[in-house]
Design a protein around this motif. Structure first.
Motif, PDB file in Angstrom:
ATOM      1  N   ASP A  11     -51.058  10.470  44.071  1.00 58.93           N
ATOM      2  CA  ASP A  11     -50.039  10.535  43.276  1.00 58.93           C
ATOM      3  C   ASP A  11     -49.290  11.496  42.618  1.00 58.93           C
ATOM      4  O   ASP A  11     -48.908  11.552  41.723  1.00 58.93           O
ATOM      5  CB  ASP A  11     -51.399  11.306  42.328  1.00 58.93           C
ATOM      6  N   VAL A  12     -48.177  11.910  43.257  1.00 62.76           N
ATOM      7  CA  VAL A  12     -47.034  12.640  42.865  1.00 62.76           C
ATOM      8  C   VAL A  12     -46.158  11.691  42.715  1.00 62.76           C
ATOM      9  O   VAL A  12     -44.976  11.806  42.007  1.00 62.76           O
ATOM     10  CB  VAL A  12     -46.393  13.874  44.062  1.00 62.76           C
ATOM     11  N   GLY A  13     -46.107  10.463  43.863  1.00 61.42           N
ATOM     12  CA  GLY A  13     -44.893   8.989  42.704  1.00 61.42           C
ATOM     13  C   GLY A  13     -44.350   9.208  43.973  1.00 61.42           C
ATOM     14  O   GLY A  13     -43.291   8.515  43.902  1.00 61.42           O
ATOM     15  N   LYS A  14     -44.621   9.070  45.590  1.00 61.34           N
ATOM     16  CA  LYS A  14     -44.382   8.846  46.724  1.00 61.34           C
ATOM     17  C   LYS A  14     -43.351   7.912  46.591  1.00 61.34           C
ATOM     18  O   LYS A  14     -42.094   6.967  46.700  1.00 61.34           O
ATOM     19  CB  LYS A  14     -44.981   9.776  47.931  1.00 61.34           C
ATOM     20  N   SER A  15     -44.454   6.631  46.813  1.00 61.29           N
ATOM     21  CA  SER A  15     -44.626   5.154  46.450  1.00 61.29           C
ATOM     22  C   SER A  15     -43.800   4.445  45.520  1.00 61.29           C
ATOM     23  O   SER A  15     -42.517   3.720  45.441  1.00 61.29           O
ATOM     24  CB  SER A  15     -45.635   4.896  46.296  1.00 61.29           C
ATOM     25  N   SER A  16     -43.664   5.348  44.690  1.00 63.51           N
ATOM     26  CA  SER A  16     -42.710   4.913  43.186  1.00 63.51           C
ATOM     27  C   SER A  16     -41.539   5.534  43.315  1.00 63.51           C
ATOM     28  O   SER A  16     -40.675   4.534  43.244  1.00 63.51           O
ATOM     29  CB  SER A  16     -43.442   5.671  41.804  1.00 63.51           C
ATOM     30  N   LEU A  17     -41.218   6.614  43.657  1.00 59.37           N
ATOM     31  CA  LEU A  17     -39.633   7.270  44.236  1.00 59.37           C
ATOM     32  C   LEU A  17     -38.859   6.302  45.302  1.00 59.37           C
ATOM     33  O   LEU A  17     -37.669   5.826  44.993  1.00 59.37           O
ATOM     34  CB  LEU A  17     -40.066   8.191  44.783  1.00 59.37           C
ATOM     35  N   ILE A  18     -39.871   5.082  46.241  1.00 56.12           N
ATOM     36  CA  ILE A  18     -39.195   4.298  47.380  1.00 56.12           C
ATOM     37  C   ILE A  18     -39.401   3.229  46.482  1.00 56.12           C
ATOM     38  O   ILE A  18     -38.111   2.873  47.007  1.00 56.12           O
ATOM     39  CB  ILE A  18     -40.218   4.495  48.650  1.00 56.12           C
ATOM     40  N   ASN A  19     -40.151   2.971  46.067  1.00 64.46           N
ATOM     41  CA  ASN A  19     -40.421   1.438  45.327  1.00 64.46           C
ATOM     42  C   ASN A  19     -38.890   1.258  44.280  1.00 64.46           C
ATOM     43  O   ASN A  19     -37.727   0.985  44.525  1.00 64.46           O
ATOM     44  CB  ASN A  19     -41.170   0.940  44.616  1.00 64.46           C
ATOM     45  N   ARG A  20     -38.331   2.701  43.364  1.00 65.36           N
ATOM     46  CA  ARG A  20     -37.203   2.803  42.586  1.00 65.36           C
ATOM     47  C   ARG A  20     -35.782   2.466  43.328  1.00 65.36           C
ATOM     48  O   ARG A  20     -35.398   1.895  43.256  1.00 65.36           O
ATOM     49  CB  ARG A  20     -37.265   3.762  41.658  1.00 65.36           C
ATOM     50  N   TYR A  21     -35.803   2.933  44.584  1.00 65.83           N
ATOM     51  CA  TYR A  21     -34.742   3.522  45.462  1.00 65.83           C
ATOM     52  C   TYR A  21     -34.484   2.057  46.182  1.00 65.83           C
ATOM     53  O   TYR A  21     -33.759   1.048  46.039  1.00 65.83           O
ATOM     54  CB  TYR A  21     -35.537   3.777  46.958  1.00 65.83           C
ATOM     55  N   ILE A  22     -35.312   1.808  46.767  1.00 65.10           N
ATOM     56  CA  ILE A  22     -35.256   0.132  47.768  1.00 65.10           C
ATOM     57  C   ILE A  22     -35.048  -0.651  46.786  1.00 65.10           C
ATOM     58  O   ILE A  22     -34.586  -2.285  47.161  1.00 65.10           O
ATOM     59  CB  ILE A  22     -36.433   0.139  49.010  1.00 65.10           C
ATOM     60  N   THR A  23     -35.790  -1.396  45.787  1.00 67.33           N
ATOM     61  CA  THR A  23     -35.883  -2.543  44.804  1.00 67.33           C
ATOM     62  C   THR A  23     -35.120  -2.046  43.073  1.00 67.33           C
ATOM     63  O   THR A  23     -35.276  -3.037  42.290  1.00 67.33           O
ATOM     64  CB  THR A  23     -37.017  -3.036  44.038  1.00 67.33           C
ATOM     65  N   ASN A  24     -35.129  -1.108  42.964  1.00 68.29           N
ATOM     66  CA  ASN A  24     -34.955  -0.675  41.132  1.00 68.29           C
ATOM     67  C   ASN A  24     -35.778  -1.098  40.411  1.00 68.29           C
ATOM     68  O   ASN A  24     -35.477  -1.239  39.282  1.00 68.29           O
ATOM     69  CB  ASN A  24     -32.886  -1.093  41.151  1.00 68.29           C
TER      70      ASN A  24
END
Length: 174
Positions: A17-30
């Motif tokens: 729950d630190v946001g690793k997946s969300s950071l990757i998602n933001r980078y890949i798909t904005n």
């Protein structure tokens, strides 16, 4: 032709729950999805970037921060070129647990690894338990790049992340 040396393996580590997946998602798909489920092992994404008239493939691994799955992480960090350590600025425990991840990195990869430290969830700064200066100081002791970011808000995350990757490329091409 896609050359193996043009691939850069990047592994995200940190507590649940630190946001690793969300950071990757933001980078890949904005984009940002409030309901991204916990990673239950590791997921993979890739993206190409260009630097100095050359293309590089970023092989990005999102590992689980779930404590019962930690033992699997060592298999995913093998051959990593860049490790991204992520903590949640609103949960001090996630910052303190970075020592666990650093020990794992040292055991599996040694000290010659390019590190990026990400202080995530800056949009929740009113609830912060770890100040930015403490993150910066810790990053300096690790000789790591430091990024204060929020996957939820459109911040400097993608640009800062890509700049850190380019710093790695420059350093590895010397």
């Amino acid at each position: 032709m896609d050359d193996e040396k043009d691939h850069i393996k990047i592994v995200f580590l940190g507590e649940c729950d630190v946001g690793k997946s969300s950071l990757i998602n933001r980078y890949i798909t904005n984009s940002f999805d409030e309901n991204i489920p916990h990673s239950t092992c590791a997921t993979y994404a890739s993206r190409k970037i260009e630097y100095d008239n050359k293309y590089y493939t970023l092989d990005i691994w999102d590992t689980s921060g779930i404590e019962t799955l930690r033992s699997l992480t060592k298999f995913f960090i093998r051959d990593a070129k860049i490790i991204v350590l992520v903590y949640d600025i609103t949960r001090k425990r996630t910052f303190l647990e970075l020592d666990y991840w650093l020990d794992l990195i040292l055991k599996e990869l040694g000290s010659n690894i390019f590190l990026i430290l990400v202080a995530n969830k800056s949009d929740l700064y009113v609830n912060e338990e770890i100040r930015e200066r403490d993150g910066i100081k810790f990053a300096e002791t690790l000789n790591a790049k430091f990024i204060l970011s929020s996957a939820k808000e459109i911040t400097n995350w993608s640009d800062s992340f890509e700049k850190a990757i380019i710093d790695y490329i420059k350093a590895s091409n010397k």
